[in-house]
Write a protein that holds these residues in place. Structure first.
Motif, PDB file in Angstrom:
ATOM      1  N   VAL A  86      31.858 -21.727  40.690  1.00  0.00           N
ATOM      2  CA  VAL A  86      30.737 -22.583  40.294  1.00  0.00           C
ATOM      3  C   VAL A  86      31.204 -23.576  39.229  1.00  0.00           C
ATOM      4  O   VAL A  86      31.832 -23.197  38.251  1.00  0.00           O
ATOM      5  N   THR A  87      30.889 -24.858  39.423  1.00  0.00           N
ATOM      6  CA  THR A  87      31.277 -25.912  38.485  1.00  0.00           C
ATOM      7  C   THR A  87      30.051 -26.692  38.036  1.00  0.00           C
ATOM      8  O   THR A  87      28.979 -26.606  38.660  1.00  0.00           O
ATOM      9  N   LEU A  88      30.209 -27.483  36.977  1.00  0.00           N
ATOM     10  CA  LEU A  88      29.114 -28.329  36.521  1.00  0.00           C
ATOM     11  C   LEU A  88      28.742 -29.374  37.568  1.00  0.00           C
ATOM     12  O   LEU A  88      27.573 -29.732  37.710  1.00  0.00           O
ATOM     13  N   MET A  89      29.733 -29.869  38.319  1.00  0.00           N
ATOM     14  CA  MET A  89      29.443 -30.826  39.386  1.00  0.00           C
ATOM     15  C   MET A  89      28.519 -30.212  40.429  1.00  0.00           C
ATOM     16  O   MET A  89      27.542 -30.822  40.870  1.00  0.00           O
ATOM     17  N   LEU A  90      28.811 -28.978  40.838  1.00  0.00           N
ATOM     18  CA  LEU A  90      27.979 -28.297  41.823  1.00  0.00           C
ATOM     19  C   LEU A  90      26.569 -28.066  41.295  1.00  0.00           C
ATOM     20  O   LEU A  90      25.578 -28.289  42.008  1.00  0.00           O
ATOM     21  N   LEU A  91      26.447 -27.652  40.049  1.00  0.00           N
ATOM     22  CA  LEU A  91      25.131 -27.402  39.459  1.00  0.00           C
ATOM     23  C   LEU A  91      24.343 -28.690  39.274  1.00  0.00           C
ATOM     24  O   LEU A  91      23.114 -28.706  39.422  1.00  0.00           O
TER      25      LEU A  91
END
Length: 213
Positions: A86-91
């Motif tokens: 999980v990454t900030l881009m995905l969130l």
């Protein structure tokens, strides 16, 4: 990123899926910005010379521009980041998709607000690192796929002061792979750090022996 979405969609005439794959974003984000631009009566000839700020403002409906930004659940986002992959881009993409009619932050703003939230969670002691003093090494949590269908381990090193990162793939995490990763990292940096876990341990062991004698 908004302008890149419209350029690839309107000028390059790619599909939503192709645009998403090229920019490494979700199809939902592509659909949102293409839909907003179409609703605003824009086309590529009109927006190709615009800046991102001008374009972003034009895509916000007048009634929405005065509305407050939808604030994410930062606590949930912080917990989600502990999950593997999980990454900030995905969130951020999920945040935009969940609010198709709402006013949302762009990715850079999203990251800045999250970092401000994370800074309030706990106090930390500032570490002063000298250039070339220490190098940190470890294996990354995720493996990478190879062309033959196998999976490779990712060896990662970082210099403490500059955060200069080196990474390479190894077949396993055995001792010979660890040594190979270390050698390749040192060749990449063009030298060795002043201190390492091995030299620190050796020095502490010598001090203990001297005190015993």
């Amino acid at each position: 990123m908004i302008k890149d979405v419209l350029r690839l969609k309107w000028h390059a005439q790619l599909s939503h899926e192709q645009v998403a794959a090229t920019l490494k974003i979700s199809k939902g984000v592509v659909a949102k910005y293409v839909g907003l631009a179409t609703a605003a009566g824009l086309d590529w000839d009109t927006v190709q010379h615009w800046g991102e700020q001008h374009l972003s403002t034009a895509l916000q409906p007048r009634s929405q521009a005065a509305s407050p930004v939808v604030v994410p659940d930062w606590g949930r986002i912080h917990r989600e980041l502990d999950r593997k992959g999980v990454t900030l881009m995905l969130l951020w993409q999920e945040y935009v998709e969940a609010n198709p009619q709402g006013r949302t932050w762009r990715y850079t703003q999203f990251c800045e607000h999250y970092k401000a939230f994370a800074a309030t969670l706990k106090r930390s002691m500032r570490q002063h690192r000298r250039a070339g003093e220490k190098m940190f090494i470890d294996y990354a949590g995720s493996t990478v796929a190879l062309s033959d269908g196998a999976r490779a381990q990712v060896f990662v090193s970082a210099m403490a002061a500059s955060s200069c990162v080196f990474a390479c793939a190894t077949p396993t995490q055995r001792l010979d792979d660890w040594i190979e990763g270390m050698v390749r990292a040192l060749h990449f940096y063009g030298g060795v750090p002043a201190k390492s876990a091995a030299t620190d341990f050796a020095g502490n062991r010598e001090d203990r022996l001297m005190r015993r004698n």
